[in-house]
Design a protein around this motif. Structure first.
Motif, PDB file in Angstrom:
ATOM      1  N   ARG A 116      -1.714  -2.781   6.248  1.00 28.40           N
ATOM      2  CA  ARG A 116      -1.468  -1.394   5.852  1.00 28.40           C
ATOM      3  C   ARG A 116      -2.154  -1.145   4.517  1.00 28.40           C
ATOM      4  O   ARG A 116      -1.839  -1.820   3.529  1.00 28.40           O
ATOM      5  CB  ARG A 116       0.033  -1.163   5.718  1.00 28.40           C
ATOM      6  CG  ARG A 116       0.414   0.181   5.166  1.00 28.40           C
ATOM      7  CD  ARG A 116       1.923   0.225   4.963  1.00 28.40           C
ATOM      8  NE  ARG A 116       2.336   1.501   4.493  1.00 28.40           N
ATOM      9  CZ  ARG A 116       3.298   1.676   3.607  1.00 28.40           C
ATOM     10  NH1 ARG A 116       3.936   0.635   3.094  1.00 28.40           N
ATOM     11  NH2 ARG A 116       3.630   2.877   3.225  1.00 28.40           N
ATOM     12  N   ASN A 117      -3.073  -0.233   4.512  1.00 27.75           N
ATOM     13  CA  ASN A 117      -3.790   0.112   3.284  1.00 27.75           C
ATOM     14  C   ASN A 117      -4.343  -1.134   2.583  1.00 27.75           C
ATOM     15  O   ASN A 117      -4.187  -1.318   1.385  1.00 27.75           O
ATOM     16  CB  ASN A 117      -2.896   0.916   2.344  1.00 27.75           C
ATOM     17  CG  ASN A 117      -2.385   2.186   2.991  1.00 27.75           C
ATOM     18  OD1 ASN A 117      -3.078   2.794   3.777  1.00 27.75           O
ATOM     19  ND2 ASN A 117      -1.167   2.568   2.681  1.00 27.75           N
ATOM     20  N   ARG A 137       8.388   1.833   6.008  1.00 28.03           N
ATOM     21  CA  ARG A 137       8.230   3.139   6.642  1.00 28.03           C
ATOM     22  C   ARG A 137       6.777   3.587   6.577  1.00 28.03           C
ATOM     23  O   ARG A 137       6.087   3.400   5.573  1.00 28.03           O
ATOM     24  CB  ARG A 137       9.104   4.195   5.967  1.00 28.03           C
ATOM     25  CG  ARG A 137      10.571   3.914   6.064  1.00 28.03           C
ATOM     26  CD  ARG A 137      11.076   4.154   7.460  1.00 28.03           C
ATOM     27  NE  ARG A 137      12.412   3.569   7.601  1.00 28.03           N
ATOM     28  CZ  ARG A 137      12.895   3.107   8.734  1.00 28.03           C
ATOM     29  NH1 ARG A 137      12.168   3.155   9.827  1.00 28.03           N
ATOM     30  NH2 ARG A 137      14.090   2.608   8.796  1.00 28.03           N
ATOM     31  N   VAL A 138       6.324   4.194   7.664  1.00 25.68           N
ATOM     32  CA  VAL A 138       4.985   4.762   7.730  1.00 25.68           C
ATOM     33  C   VAL A 138       4.948   5.970   6.797  1.00 25.68           C
ATOM     34  O   VAL A 138       5.890   6.760   6.756  1.00 25.68           O
ATOM     35  CB  VAL A 138       4.655   5.184   9.174  1.00 25.68           C
ATOM     36  CG1 VAL A 138       3.322   5.893   9.248  1.00 25.68           C
ATOM     37  CG2 VAL A 138       4.673   3.973  10.099  1.00 25.68           C
ATOM     38  N   GLU A 139       3.850   6.097   6.049  1.00 29.23           N
ATOM     39  CA  GLU A 139       3.677   7.226   5.150  1.00 29.23           C
ATOM     40  C   GLU A 139       2.424   8.006   5.540  1.00 29.23           C
ATOM     41  O   GLU A 139       1.465   7.436   6.070  1.00 29.23           O
ATOM     42  CB  GLU A 139       3.575   6.744   3.705  1.00 29.23           C
ATOM     43  CG  GLU A 139       4.857   6.102   3.211  1.00 29.23           C
ATOM     44  CD  GLU A 139       4.788   5.702   1.750  1.00 29.23           C
ATOM     45  OE1 GLU A 139       3.947   6.267   1.014  1.00 29.23           O
ATOM     46  OE2 GLU A 139       5.561   4.822   1.360  1.00 29.23           O
ATOM     47  N   ASP A 140       2.465   9.290   5.282  1.00 33.99           N
ATOM     48  CA  ASP A 140       1.341  10.156   5.604  1.00 33.99           C
ATOM     49  C   ASP A 140       0.072   9.629   4.930  1.00 33.99           C
ATOM     50  O   ASP A 140       0.078   9.303   3.744  1.00 33.99           O
ATOM     51  CB  ASP A 140       1.636  11.581   5.122  1.00 33.99           C
ATOM     52  CG  ASP A 140       0.757  12.612   5.789  1.00 33.99           C
ATOM     53  OD1 ASP A 140       0.584  12.542   7.015  1.00 33.99           O
ATOM     54  OD2 ASP A 140       0.240  13.492   5.085  1.00 33.99           O
ATOM     55  N   SER A 174       7.874  11.469  11.555  1.00 35.89           N
ATOM     56  CA  SER A 174       8.311  11.175  10.193  1.00 35.89           C
ATOM     57  C   SER A 174       9.501  10.220  10.244  1.00 35.89           C
ATOM     58  O   SER A 174      10.358  10.320  11.111  1.00 35.89           O
ATOM     59  CB  SER A 174       8.709  12.477   9.509  1.00 35.89           C
ATOM     60  OG  SER A 174       9.129  12.242   8.195  1.00 35.89           O
ATOM     61  N   LEU A 179       3.552  12.569  10.823  1.00 30.57           N
ATOM     62  CA  LEU A 179       2.657  12.029   9.811  1.00 30.57           C
ATOM     63  C   LEU A 179       1.296  11.743  10.421  1.00 30.57           C
ATOM     64  O   LEU A 179       1.195  11.321  11.575  1.00 30.57           O
ATOM     65  CB  LEU A 179       3.237  10.728   9.251  1.00 30.57           C
ATOM     66  CG  LEU A 179       4.665  10.788   8.718  1.00 30.57           C
ATOM     67  CD1 LEU A 179       5.155   9.386   8.369  1.00 30.57           C
ATOM     68  CD2 LEU A 179       4.755  11.696   7.525  1.00 30.57           C
ATOM     69  N   SER A 203       9.349   3.468  11.291  1.00 32.03           N
ATOM     70  CA  SER A 203       9.020   2.189  10.672  1.00 32.03           C
ATOM     71  C   SER A 203       7.727   1.663  11.283  1.00 32.03           C
ATOM     72  O   SER A 203       7.300   2.116  12.362  1.00 32.03           O
ATOM     73  CB  SER A 203      10.140   1.172  10.873  1.00 32.03           C
ATOM     74  OG  SER A 203      10.186   0.749  12.223  1.00 32.03           O
ATOM     75  N   VAL A 256      -1.825   9.331  10.421  1.00 28.36           N
ATOM     76  CA  VAL A 256      -2.229   7.984  10.026  1.00 28.36           C
ATOM     77  C   VAL A 256      -3.502   7.617  10.778  1.00 28.36           C
ATOM     78  O   VAL A 256      -3.887   8.283  11.743  1.00 28.36           O
ATOM     79  CB  VAL A 256      -1.125   6.936  10.331  1.00 28.36           C
ATOM     80  CG1 VAL A 256       0.127   7.232   9.535  1.00 28.36           C
ATOM     81  CG2 VAL A 256      -0.806   6.861  11.805  1.00 28.36           C
ATOM     82  N   MET A 259       2.326  16.273   4.595  1.00 25.65           N
ATOM     83  CA  MET A 259       3.025  16.249   5.867  1.00 25.65           C
ATOM     84  C   MET A 259       2.839  17.593   6.549  1.00 25.65           C
ATOM     85  O   MET A 259       2.788  18.629   5.910  1.00 25.65           O
ATOM     86  CB  MET A 259       4.497  15.933   5.627  1.00 25.65           C
ATOM     87  CG  MET A 259       5.229  15.616   6.900  1.00 25.65           C
ATOM     88  SD  MET A 259       6.702  14.623   6.624  1.00 25.65           S
ATOM     89  CE  MET A 259       7.833  15.879   6.145  1.00 25.65           C
ATOM     90  N   ASP A 299      -1.499   6.783   5.681  1.00 25.46           N
ATOM     91  CA  ASP A 299      -1.658   5.335   5.773  1.00 25.46           C
ATOM     92  C   ASP A 299      -2.820   4.970   6.689  1.00 25.46           C
ATOM     93  O   ASP A 299      -3.115   5.673   7.657  1.00 25.46           O
ATOM     94  CB  ASP A 299      -0.389   4.667   6.322  1.00 25.46           C
ATOM     95  CG  ASP A 299       0.689   4.465   5.278  1.00 25.46           C
ATOM     96  OD1 ASP A 299       0.423   4.627   4.080  1.00 25.46           O
ATOM     97  OD2 ASP A 299       1.824   4.118   5.692  1.00 25.46           O
TER      98      ASP A 299
END
Length: 72
Positions: free
Chosen positions: A42-43, A56-59, A20, A7, A23, A9, A1, A61
């Motif tokens: 997603r991924n 939740r969005v993650e770094d 950060s 984040l 959603s 993406v 992060m 993604d």
């Protein structure tokens, strides 16, 4: 992060930053799309539409977003 609390993406091949804690539904809204009219991967896994507000969005993604368009 990163230090700015956002984040990194990738969305449909383009690198973007989102706040950060966002959603997936909020991210879709930030893109100007209606979460009820898109399919989100997603991924390499499909996110069920009913779960878009919970995931939740993650770094790091990687997203593919397809918008449904009506017409005839």
């Amino acid at each position: 992060m990163s230090l700015d609390d956002s984040l990194s993406v990738r969305i449909n091949g383009d690198h973007r930053r989102v706040p950060s804690g966002t959603s997936v539904a909020e991210m879709v809204n930030l893109l100007g799309l209606d979460p009820h009219r898109v399919a989100v991967e997603r991924n390499l896994e499909v996110v069920p539409r009913a779960m878009l507000g919970d995931v939740r969005v993650e770094d790091g993604d990687d997203y593919e977003i397809v918008q449904f368009v009506g017409g005839g």
